[in-house]
Design a protein around this motif. Structure first.
Motif, PDB file in Angstrom:
ATOM      1  N   ARG A  55      -5.641  16.120  -0.239  1.00 14.71           N
ATOM      2  CA  ARG A  55      -5.432  14.719  -0.185  1.00 14.71           C
ATOM      3  C   ARG A  55      -5.398  14.074   1.448  1.00 14.71           C
ATOM      4  O   ARG A  55      -5.536  13.164   1.718  1.00 14.71           O
ATOM      5  N   SER A  56      -4.186  14.740   1.572  1.00 15.32           N
ATOM      6  CA  SER A  56      -3.818  14.635   3.393  1.00 15.32           C
ATOM      7  C   SER A  56      -5.240  13.695   4.240  1.00 15.32           C
ATOM      8  O   SER A  56      -5.390  13.716   4.943  1.00 15.32           O
ATOM      9  N   THR A  57      -6.389  15.168   4.104  1.00 18.21           N
ATOM     10  CA  THR A  57      -7.342  15.578   5.031  1.00 18.21           C
ATOM     11  C   THR A  57      -8.558  13.636   4.209  1.00 18.21           C
ATOM     12  O   THR A  57      -8.274  13.132   5.084  1.00 18.21           O
ATOM     13  N   ARG A  86     -10.400   8.208   5.013  1.00 19.39           N
ATOM     14  CA  ARG A  86     -10.215   6.927   4.701  1.00 19.39           C
ATOM     15  C   ARG A  86      -9.831   6.273   5.355  1.00 19.39           C
ATOM     16  O   ARG A  86      -9.725   4.975   5.926  1.00 19.39           O
ATOM     17  N   LEU A  87      -8.306   6.233   5.676  1.00 25.08           N
ATOM     18  CA  LEU A  87      -6.665   5.674   6.323  1.00 25.08           C
ATOM     19  C   LEU A  87      -7.481   4.878   8.182  1.00 25.08           C
ATOM     20  O   LEU A  87      -7.385   4.594   8.338  1.00 25.08           O
ATOM     21  N   THR A  95      -1.013   7.393  -2.846  1.00 21.82           N
ATOM     22  CA  THR A  95      -2.472   6.986  -3.000  1.00 21.82           C
ATOM     23  C   THR A  95      -3.161   6.040  -2.433  1.00 21.82           C
ATOM     24  O   THR A  95      -2.388   5.163  -1.362  1.00 21.82           O
ATOM     25  N   SER A  96      -4.768   5.908  -3.102  1.00 17.97           N
ATOM     26  CA  SER A  96      -5.342   5.473  -1.712  1.00 17.97           C
ATOM     27  C   SER A  96      -5.703   4.017  -2.037  1.00 17.97           C
ATOM     28  O   SER A  96      -5.174   3.181  -0.800  1.00 17.97           O
ATOM     29  N   ILE A 149      -9.642   1.833  11.888  1.00 12.35           N
ATOM     30  CA  ILE A 149     -10.963   2.146  13.134  1.00 12.35           C
ATOM     31  C   ILE A 149     -11.543   0.387  12.896  1.00 12.35           C
ATOM     32  O   ILE A 149     -11.550  -0.722  14.019  1.00 12.35           O
ATOM     33  N   GLU A 150     -12.092  -0.237  11.779  1.00 13.44           N
ATOM     34  CA  GLU A 150     -12.529  -1.146  11.175  1.00 13.44           C
ATOM     35  C   GLU A 150     -11.777  -2.422  11.929  1.00 13.44           C
ATOM     36  O   GLU A 150     -11.893  -3.457  12.305  1.00 13.44           O
ATOM     37  N   LEU A 151     -10.216  -2.105  11.553  1.00 14.81           N
ATOM     38  CA  LEU A 151      -9.192  -3.565  11.724  1.00 14.81           C
ATOM     39  C   LEU A 151      -9.088  -3.430  13.684  1.00 14.81           C
ATOM     40  O   LEU A 151      -9.013  -4.752  13.885  1.00 14.81           O
TER      41      LEU A 151
END
Ligand SMILES: Cc1ncc(COP(=O)(O)O)c(C=O)c1O
Length: 413
Positions: A314-316, A321-322, A395-396, A327-329
């Motif tokens: 989950r951490s990976t 994703r985060l 959660t995502s 980076i998009e931000l």
């Protein structure tokens, strides 16, 4: 007219009166936390916050995790405390579980109550095992509050002791090209018992070393008969996607120190080492609270929970994703100088147009994120790295709301 203080103001006043002033808190308008559940904290007004700091990398399995609480409460009802002068099962069961997870031939544990104590013990052991008395640490690393642990802390803010041990030598941090050459110069003298370093510097601002750094560090230590101590107090137990962060580089240290997430909030720490190194510590050694029955039962339940819920994976996944969302931000917000980390241990460095640390902006982002219901951390020598280390059970969808919140706060700055 008498001005009435709210609860937070009352607590700040009590703190000022009764605590040593070094104990500081975050925020201009600090909330008073009264309850935790899963990934959320609730304040005395009932306001809910998404906890993205986990009490500094501690509650990875979530606040008041029922399965961990049940194990601890069961133990509390049976027997709370004995110390190691009597035989009890939980500490030995935990030692066995830790040996199964620890890298390579690390299989002997010494349990204590805090990260500082674990590092102090690891450094003592390195001295006993090598017969040497000097040690090396990295700039911007943090290892604790006790004499030896603070003497090897390279982060100025946490290096309060005016008389640190003169046997502790600093070298530049892991992203500095001079780090390993400077280290080798010191190791060549063959007087260095140990090098102590965090695999990813936490309080230093989530500093991820180049991929060849730890393998080279391992090789240099072996070459000069120096022990390598990995301080995994912040990184271990799946925070970076692996049980231990040194696994990312296939490095087996000589001693690993752990604390924080091992007990998911119950105080427990340890150093873990090999049979050969442990064999040098035969004089009596004990820690009153080390191996505490309740903490050990909580730690066993924590490890079981991590396995059952695959918190490493989950951490990976969530961390990757985060990080890409952040980076998009960065494209929209030039004040984000860098996004870095591994797994759910992520730093977002904020700088001004001249690339200087934007500490005041970081504080205001932190405050406004809190007002919007998100608790982030703050690290780095310039106090300008927003730090995201949410419980690994997050959660995502919840993480998406953090990114949206940060976007809005940075837009309003
Ligand atoms: C990497 C690291 N080592 C050691 C410590 C000290 O641990 P403790 O506060 O449990 O003494 C900390 C605390 O934040 C830490 O992050």
């Amino acid at each position: 007219m008498e001005i009435k203080m709210d609860l937070a103001q009352q607590l700040v006043a009590t703190k000022k009166e009764f605590l040593v002033p070094c104990v500081y808190h975050f925020y201009q308008r600090p909330p008073v936390m009264v309850r935790g559940e899963g990934v959320y904290l609730f304040d005395s007004d009932g306001k809910r916050y998404l906890d993205c700091y986990s009490g500094v990398s501690v509650v990875s399995a979530g606040h008041s995790n029922p399965e961990i609480l049940d194990a601890a409460i069961d133990q509390l009802r049976q027997l709370q405390h004995t110390t190691t002068i009597y035989l009890t099962e939980p500490m030995l069961e935990l030692a066995r579980a830790v040996a199964e997870l620890a890298p390579g031939n690390l299989r002997r544990s010494f349990f204590c109550a805090s990260g500082s104590e674990a590092n102090e013990g690891a450094l003592l052991l390195s001295s006993l095992a090598t017969g040497r008395k000097e040690c090396v640490y990295l700039k911007d690393g943090l290892h604790g509050r006790t004499k030896w642990a603070m003497s090897v802390t390279g982060l100025d803010m946490w290096r309060t002791d005016p008389n640190p041990l003169v046997t502790a030598h600093a070298v530049p941090g892991p992203r500095h090209p001079e780090s390993l050459p400077a280290l080798e110069q010191l190791l060549k003298q063959e007087t260095i018992a140990a090098v102590i370093a965090e695999p990813i510097q936490g309080n230093g601002g989530i500093v991820v070393p180049p991929d060849d750094y730890w393998p080279q560090l391992r090789q240099l230590c072996s070459q000069y008969g120096t022990l390598l101590i990995a301080d995994e107090i912040q990184t271990a137990w799946n925070r970076t996607g692996r049980w231990f962060a040194t696994e990312h580089w296939n490095v087996v240290p000589d001693i690993v120190t752990v604390a924080k997430a091992l007990g998911n909030g119950f105080p427990i720490a340890a150093y873990i080492t090999t049979d050969e190194i442990a064999a040098h510590y035969t004089r009596p050694g004990a820690s009153t609270f080390g191996g505490n029955l309740v903490s050990c039962r909580a730690a066993l339940a924590t490890l079981t929970y991590h396995k059952q819920h695959q918190l490493g994976d989950r951490s990976t996944t969530l961390g990757n994703r985060l990080r890409s969302q952040l980076i998009e931000l960065q494209r929209r917000h030039p004040e984000i100088a860098e996004v870095r980390g591994r797994g759910l241990m992520i730093g977002v460095e904020l700088c001004d147009a001249e690339k200087n640390p934007a500490a005041a902006l970081t504080d205001s982002v932190l405050e406004r994120m809190k007002d919007a219901g998100f608790l982030l951390g703050k690290t780095g020598p310039g106090r300008n790295v927003l730090t995201l280390m949410p419980p690994l059970v997050v959660t995502s969808d919840a993480l998406d709301t953090v990114v949206e919140g940060l976007d809005q706060v940075l837009r309003l700055k």
